[in-house]
Design an enzyme around this catalytic site. Structure first.
Site, PDB file in Angstrom:
ATOM      1  N   GLY A   7       0.817  -1.117   0.047  1.00 25.79           N
ATOM      2  CA  GLY A   7       0.006  -0.022  -0.126  1.00 25.79           C
ATOM      3  C   GLY A   7       0.703   1.112  -0.102  1.00 25.79           C
ATOM      4  N   GLY A  10      -0.352   4.817  -1.113  1.00 23.45           N
ATOM      5  CA  GLY A  10      -1.514   5.601  -0.258  1.00 23.45           C
ATOM      6  C   GLY A  10      -1.089   6.432   0.614  1.00 23.45           C
ATOM      7  N   SER A 104      -6.917  -0.120  12.648  1.00 23.34           N
ATOM      8  CA  SER A 104      -7.729   1.133  12.588  1.00 23.34           C
ATOM      9  C   SER A 104      -8.429   1.107  14.270  1.00 23.34           C
ATOM     10  CB  SER A 104      -8.624   1.202  11.615  1.00 23.34           C
ATOM     11  OG  SER A 104      -9.521   2.265  11.932  1.00 23.34           O
ATOM     12  N   SER A 105      -8.710   2.239  14.713  1.00 23.78           N
ATOM     13  CA  SER A 105      -9.441   2.646  15.875  1.00 23.78           C
ATOM     14  C   SER A 105     -10.710   2.144  15.838  1.00 23.78           C
ATOM     15  CB  SER A 105      -9.290   4.037  16.456  1.00 23.78           C
ATOM     16  OG  SER A 105      -9.861   4.739  15.462  1.00 23.78           O
ATOM     17  N   CYS A 106     -11.368   1.902  14.665  1.00 27.15           N
ATOM     18  CA  CYS A 106     -12.868   1.492  14.586  1.00 27.15           C
ATOM     19  C   CYS A 106     -12.889  -0.014  15.019  1.00 27.15           C
ATOM     20  CB  CYS A 106     -13.327   1.824  12.978  1.00 27.15           C
ATOM     21  SG  CYS A 106     -12.413   0.452  11.892  1.00 27.15           S
ATOM     22  N   TYR A 133     -15.744  -3.084   7.754  1.00 32.85           N
ATOM     23  CA  TYR A 133     -14.188  -2.634   7.774  1.00 32.85           C
ATOM     24  C   TYR A 133     -13.599  -3.279   8.993  1.00 32.85           C
ATOM     25  CZ  TYR A 133     -10.030   0.331   7.668  1.00 32.85           C
ATOM     26  OH  TYR A 133      -8.826   0.609   7.772  1.00 32.85           O
ATOM     27  N   LYS A 137     -10.445  -5.754   9.963  1.00 30.04           N
ATOM     28  CA  LYS A 137      -9.167  -5.506  10.640  1.00 30.04           C
ATOM     29  C   LYS A 137      -9.141  -6.426  11.885  1.00 30.04           C
ATOM     30  CE  LYS A 137      -7.434  -2.520   8.070  1.00 30.04           C
ATOM     31  NZ  LYS A 137      -5.953  -2.751   7.372  1.00 30.04           N
ATOM     32  N   ASN A 162      -7.526   8.358  13.882  1.00 27.97           N
ATOM     33  CA  ASN A 162      -7.844   8.968  12.511  1.00 27.97           C
ATOM     34  C   ASN A 162      -6.678   9.782  12.016  1.00 27.97           C
ATOM     35  OD1 ASN A 162     -10.811   8.397  12.657  1.00 27.97           O
ATOM     36  ND2 ASN A 162     -10.802   9.564  14.364  1.00 27.97           N
ATOM     37  N   HIS A 176     -12.518  10.360   3.993  1.00 30.65           N
ATOM     38  CA  HIS A 176     -12.612  10.464   5.468  1.00 30.65           C
ATOM     39  C   HIS A 176     -12.781  12.015   5.722  1.00 30.65           C
ATOM     40  CE1 HIS A 176     -10.384   6.690   5.880  1.00 30.65           C
ATOM     41  NE2 HIS A 176     -11.319   6.393   7.007  1.00 30.65           N
TER      42      HIS A 176
END
Length: 311
Positions: A7, A10, A104-106, A133, A137, A162, A176
């Protein structure tokens, strides 16, 4: 050391390339999506077998904001699951001893106690708008953990808050919140618009960290002999969305009116990471939100001028 950064085109991957490209003794391995489809198991296995990296950082993934996650959940869960399983399993098969998986924090529950500690994982329900998502993860970080447990390889994960910075995706609908705001206010300023709409009530609180700080944290974690299986990476403080919107407008130079649309979803009420674990290990971020926003807007302008703006 041969370091594979998946990646790399990105925002996060670009920050990792900037961080490691001048490190003595490190040879970077990168492939574009056209050169290597990470969702193609056979192709990923062939790449690892041929190149035999010493270390891998899994920074690739399909990402997006609330709208994108809500609209394309099947794509989000499939692509991110495929990337995680292919990159981790192929790394193990080819003898890679060290791997860092970025999540990710999600991954944490919607109503997790704030700030969110690593122990909150899987303690209650996820935020519905990005569940697909998040599940992908979670599967990736657990895969890294279990490969480490069973095979003795040092596969570990970092959960960033984030992120924003150069190379972000500025798509009007699928980006985002930070890049969406930068683009919206920039275009409003250039077009002389008297007002700009903003989603939700502005009351949710969010934590934001510059991608270069994450890259620095990754370098720090890879230098640890015995890193934790899972560690949060953030700055330890947050702002309301309303405060963020006002700061972006100020940085961009937009002087019109901001109109809040409360019919749009707010998402999770608060997302602040407990960063005590990585802080105790000896790492803290360096870039303030004010400085980071200014740097990111300048990068946006440069990317737009050069025709390299994503989205």
């Amino acid at each position: 050391m041969k370091l594979f950064i998946s990646g790399h085109t990105g925002m996060v991957g670009g920050a990792l390339v900037r961080r490691f490209q001048s490190v003595p003794g490190v040879t970077l391995l990168t492939r574009t999506r056209k050169e290597l489809d990470l969702a193609d198991q056979a192709a990923v296995q062939a790449f690892y077998a041929a190149e035999k990296p010493d270390v891998a950082i899994v920074a690739a993934g399909k990402v997006g904001g609330i709208h994108a996650n809500n609209t394309y959940p099947a794509e989000f869960i499939y692509e991110n699951l495929a990337i995680a399983t292919n990159c981790i399993h192929s790394a193990w098969k080819s003898g890679v001893k060290r791997l860092l998986f970025l999540g990710s924090s999600c991954i944490y529950p919607k109503l997790a106690p704030q700030p969110m500690h690593e122990d909150s994982l899987l303690s209650s329900a996820l935020e519905p708008t990005n569940e697909a998502y998040a599940i992908a993860k979670i599967a990736g970080l657990k895969m890294a953990e279990y490969y480490r447990k069973q095979y003795g390889v040092i596969y570990h994960s970092a959960m960033p808050t984030n992120l924003y910075g150069p190379g972000d995706n500025y798509h009007p609908q699928n980006s985002h919140v930070m890049p969406a705001l930068i683009r919206r206010f920039h275009e409003a300023k250039n077009n002389g618009l008297a007002e700009v709409p903003a989603w939700g009530t502005g009351s949710p609180r969010r934590e934001f960290m510059h991608a270069d700080d994450l890259a620095d944290a990754c370098a720090f974690l890879l230098n640890l002999e015995n890193p934790p299986d899972l560690v949060n990476v953030g700055c330890g403080n947050d702002v309301t969305i309303r405060e963020l919107v006002e700061q972006v407008a100020e940085v961009v130079g937009y002087q019109g009116r901001i109109v809040w649309d409360a019919s749009k979803p707010d998402g999770t009420p608060r997302k602040l990471l407990d960063t005590s674990r990585i802080n105790h290990l000896g790492w803290k971020p360096r870039i303030s939100l004010k400085e980071g926003l200014a740097r990111t807007y300048q990068a946006f302008l440069e990317e737009q001028r050069s025709g390299k703006l994503r989205g």
